[in-house]
Design a protein around this motif. Sequence first.
Motif, PDB file in Angstrom:
ATOM      1  N   THR A  60      99.106 -45.243  -8.150  1.00 23.24           N
ATOM      2  CA  THR A  60      98.553 -46.261  -9.083  1.00 23.24           C
ATOM      3  C   THR A  60      96.969 -46.152  -8.845  1.00 23.24           C
ATOM      4  O   THR A  60      96.127 -46.381  -9.754  1.00 23.24           O
ATOM      5  CB  THR A  60      99.385 -47.529  -8.352  1.00 23.24           C
ATOM      6  OG1 THR A  60     100.773 -47.385  -8.376  1.00 23.24           O
ATOM      7  CG2 THR A  60      98.647 -48.690  -9.189  1.00 23.24           C
ATOM      8  N   ARG A  61      96.392 -45.993  -7.637  1.00 24.73           N
ATOM      9  CA  ARG A  61      95.114 -46.149  -7.542  1.00 24.73           C
ATOM     10  C   ARG A  61      94.341 -44.958  -8.506  1.00 24.73           C
ATOM     11  O   ARG A  61      93.499 -45.000  -9.089  1.00 24.73           O
ATOM     12  CB  ARG A  61      94.542 -46.025  -6.130  1.00 24.73           C
ATOM     13  CG  ARG A  61      94.998 -47.090  -5.335  1.00 24.73           C
ATOM     14  CD  ARG A  61      94.033 -47.291  -4.067  1.00 24.73           C
ATOM     15  NE  ARG A  61      94.683 -46.074  -3.179  1.00 24.73           N
ATOM     16  CZ  ARG A  61      95.595 -46.094  -2.458  1.00 24.73           C
ATOM     17  NH1 ARG A  61      96.301 -47.239  -1.880  1.00 24.73           N
ATOM     18  NH2 ARG A  61      95.938 -45.067  -1.533  1.00 24.73           N
ATOM     19  N   ALA A  62      95.133 -43.693  -8.546  1.00 27.33           N
ATOM     20  CA  ALA A  62      94.644 -42.421  -9.129  1.00 27.33           C
ATOM     21  C   ALA A  62      94.772 -42.626 -10.413  1.00 27.33           C
ATOM     22  O   ALA A  62      93.784 -42.289 -11.297  1.00 27.33           O
ATOM     23  CB  ALA A  62      95.125 -41.202  -8.622  1.00 27.33           C
ATOM     24  N   ARG A  63      95.811 -43.434 -11.248  1.00 25.90           N
ATOM     25  CA  ARG A  63      95.861 -43.593 -12.495  1.00 25.90           C
ATOM     26  C   ARG A  63      96.057 -45.075 -12.999  1.00 25.90           C
ATOM     27  O   ARG A  63      97.226 -45.415 -13.238  1.00 25.90           O
ATOM     28  CB  ARG A  63      97.210 -42.447 -13.026  1.00 25.90           C
ATOM     29  CG  ARG A  63      96.964 -41.057 -12.695  1.00 25.90           C
ATOM     30  CD  ARG A  63      98.030 -40.371 -13.309  1.00 25.90           C
ATOM     31  NE  ARG A  63      99.026 -40.340 -12.698  1.00 25.90           N
ATOM     32  CZ  ARG A  63      99.561 -39.963 -11.474  1.00 25.90           C
ATOM     33  NH1 ARG A  63      98.964 -38.900 -10.920  1.00 25.90           N
ATOM     34  NH2 ARG A  63     100.817 -40.238 -11.051  1.00 25.90           N
ATOM     35  N   PRO A  64      94.977 -45.812 -13.083  1.00 27.63           N
ATOM     36  CA  PRO A  64      95.226 -47.200 -13.428  1.00 27.63           C
ATOM     37  C   PRO A  64      95.465 -47.400 -14.894  1.00 27.63           C
ATOM     38  O   PRO A  64      95.991 -48.486 -15.341  1.00 27.63           O
ATOM     39  CB  PRO A  64      94.107 -47.745 -12.749  1.00 27.63           C
ATOM     40  CG  PRO A  64      92.931 -46.656 -12.819  1.00 27.63           C
ATOM     41  CD  PRO A  64      93.617 -45.590 -12.557  1.00 27.63           C
ATOM     42  N   GLY A  65      95.080 -46.213 -15.791  1.00 25.07           N
ATOM     43  CA  GLY A  65      95.153 -46.509 -17.197  1.00 25.07           C
ATOM     44  C   GLY A  65      96.446 -46.817 -17.635  1.00 25.07           C
ATOM     45  O   GLY A  65      96.405 -47.894 -18.497  1.00 25.07           O
ATOM     46  N   PRO A  66      97.560 -46.380 -17.299  1.00 25.90           N
ATOM     47  CA  PRO A  66      98.708 -46.765 -17.997  1.00 25.90           C
ATOM     48  C   PRO A  66      99.050 -48.212 -17.632  1.00 25.90           C
ATOM     49  O   PRO A  66      99.669 -49.025 -18.448  1.00 25.90           O
ATOM     50  CB  PRO A  66      99.887 -45.868 -17.319  1.00 25.90           C
ATOM     51  CG  PRO A  66      99.002 -44.649 -16.963  1.00 25.90           C
ATOM     52  CD  PRO A  66      97.787 -45.275 -16.702  1.00 25.90           C
TER      53      PRO A  66
END
Length: 286
Positions: free
Chosen positions: A5-11
């Motif tokens: 989640t921290r690495a890919r917050p975009g979605p």
Amino acid sequence: MTAATRARPGPYLAPAMLAVGLTVYGPLVAVMLLSLFDFNLTTRPPAWTGLANYGEVLTSPGAGRALWNTVGYMVAILPLSVLAPLVAAVAVWRLGGPLTGFYRTVFFLPVLIPPAVGAVMWEWLLNPVLGITDEPLALLGLGPVAWLTEPATAFAAVTVVSGWKVFGLSFILFTAGLATIDADVMDAARLDRAGEWRLLRHIVLPLLRPVTTVVVFATVVFAGPWTFGVIDVLTQGGPAGATSNVYYLLYQQAFSFFDGGPAAALSVLITVGFGAVVALRLRATR
């Protein structure tokens, strides 16, 4: 929060960003584009005019009067939205006892009255023939006052009615701020023989500074919207534009004259102006 989640917050942010884009920035861009066209909201098709609408708005005498009135409302409402609620909140806080809840309810009650209903009530009270506000003046031999048809008194009437509505909200905010003051701090100051005036000046008011700043900033930003409903019911911007503000002028351009181009240009100028105020406030906070 997981590492993914921290690495890919975009979605996860995409739905909120899409909603903000469609409801806030999408209409803002549309209005900016419409401000470059001359069009009638009912019949005339749009025609490209470039920045002519902005020139028309900036050189209009009515716009200049409305702008100064808006600034005047910001300044005139401040005593009713900041000073008076602060004094009342401190007085009720120091009074204490079983009547505290009653006083808070009484002061907050005007906030619960719908703006249109409150304005109609004040229209009746300020009526020079049927209203009751002129009775004390009649006893002094001053005669009836046309509160809503004279420029100076009409501006004052709109200010007082708008401030009456805002008073309760500011009162509750100051009351909440006073509730956060540690009683031990006050007791320690009293042990050091600090009088009530010193307590107020050196402890209470400094601790209320964040709340006071918020109330002052809210008054500056929202004085125009707060007065809009009162103006619409009591004066319709008159007499001779003495009570109009930029929001009511925008309403007239769009929904009374159906002149969409200048209305869109004025709305963009209002957004830019108050956006600059907010930006300065954020910069000062940092």
